[in-house]
Design a protein around this motif. Structure first.
Motif, short mmCIF file in Angstrom:
data_model
loop_
_atom_site.label_atom_id
_atom_site.label_comp_id
_atom_site.label_asym_id
_atom_site.label_seq_id
_atom_site.Cartn_x
_atom_site.Cartn_y
_atom_site.Cartn_z
N PRO A 174 0.80 -1.23 0.00
CA PRO A 174 0.00 0.00 0.00
C PRO A 174 0.84 1.28 0.00
O PRO A 174 0.46 2.27 -0.62
N ASN A 175 1.96 1.29 0.71
CA ASN A 175 2.85 2.45 0.76
C ASN A 175 2.19 3.68 1.37
O ASN A 175 2.51 4.82 1.02
N ILE A 176 1.25 3.47 2.28
CA ILE A 176 0.66 4.55 3.07
C ILE A 176 0.62 4.09 4.52
O ILE A 176 0.62 2.89 4.81
N PRO A 177 0.61 5.02 5.48
CA PRO A 177 0.57 4.61 6.90
C PRO A 177 -0.62 3.72 7.20
O PRO A 177 -1.74 3.97 6.74
N ASP A 178 -0.39 2.69 7.97
CA ASP A 178 -1.44 1.74 8.35
C ASP A 178 -2.16 2.27 9.59
O ASP A 178 -1.84 1.89 10.72
N GLN A 179 -3.12 3.14 9.36
CA GLN A 179 -3.84 3.79 10.45
C GLN A 179 -5.34 3.64 10.27
O GLN A 179 -5.82 3.39 9.14
N ASP A 180 -6.08 3.82 11.37
CA ASP A 180 -7.53 3.66 11.29
C ASP A 180 -8.20 4.95 10.81
O ASP A 180 -7.55 5.99 10.59
N GLU A 181 -9.50 4.88 10.62
CA GLU A 181 -10.26 6.00 10.07
C GLU A 181 -10.14 7.24 10.94
O GLU A 181 -10.02 8.36 10.43
#
Length: 202
Positions: A174-181
């Motif tokens: 994904p190459n984006i931070p793995d964070q919640d909504e």
């Protein structure tokens, strides 16, 4: 360095790897969408996901086809003289999703055959470029098409995010931070606040 590592880092192998990654990422942006969401325009200039796939297939057929005297065997009516402007950038109601994706697959099979058959310094000619730069090599066209697909991949990123907030580089990374909504909402608010602060200063 092993023989396999040497082979993997050869210039053509590197270019092919980036080409495959870019073309897979683009079509991945359609995954899980309805036919309507694949096709609906989400910018004032009509940018839409299936249209981007159709466009990339179309130009790739030309760049790896007639440029090297290896024409893609299927007619692309949206490129003929007198065709509607921008006809390669959207799918008509008569063109099914399966037809566009099938074209995309066949174009890449044809392109892969061209890339496999030719050396990087193999000469070609781009008839729609200005004469002073129409003479090209396979290497130059590979770089050009990789840049083209990644540009449209960026368009696809933004369009897909507008549809359902899905984001990411490709299916594997994904190459984006793995964070919640909640984190993303807070992040969005901070970016907006910084922009507003600057606006009040200028």
């Amino acid at each position: 360095m092993s023989d396999s590592e040497v082979a993997a880092n050869e210039p053509k192998a590197v270019l092919r790897r980036y080409l495959v990654s870019a073309r897979e990422a683009l079509v991945w942006k359609l995954e899980g969408l309805s036919p309507y969401d694949m096709r609906r325009p989400l910018t004032p200039t009509g940018t839409n996901l299936l249209g981007l796939v159709k466009h990339v297939a179309s130009v790739s057929a030309e760049y790896f086809g007639i440029v090297f005297d290896r024409p893609f065997p299927e007619p692309l009516p949206w490129f003929v003289e007198g065709a509607e402007v921008n006809a390669d950038m959207w799918a008509t109601a008569e063109e099914s999703t399966a037809e566009i994706l099938g074209l995309y697959q066949r174009v890449w099979e044809h392109a892969d055959a061209t890339i496999e058959a030719l050396d990087l310094d193999a000469p070609g000619r781009v008839p729609w470029w200005p004469e002073e730069r129409a003479a090209v090599t396979l290497q130059r066209i590979l770089v050009h098409v990789i840049a083209e697909i990644n540009r449209h991949g960026g368009h696809a990123d933004i369009v897909r995010e507008q549809i359902d907030e899905s984001a990411g580089l490709n299916v594997r990374f994904p190459n984006i931070p793995d964070q919640d909504e909640a984190w993303w909402k807070q992040y969005h608010a901070r970016v907006e606040e910084a922009a507003k602060i600057i606006q009040t200063r200028e």
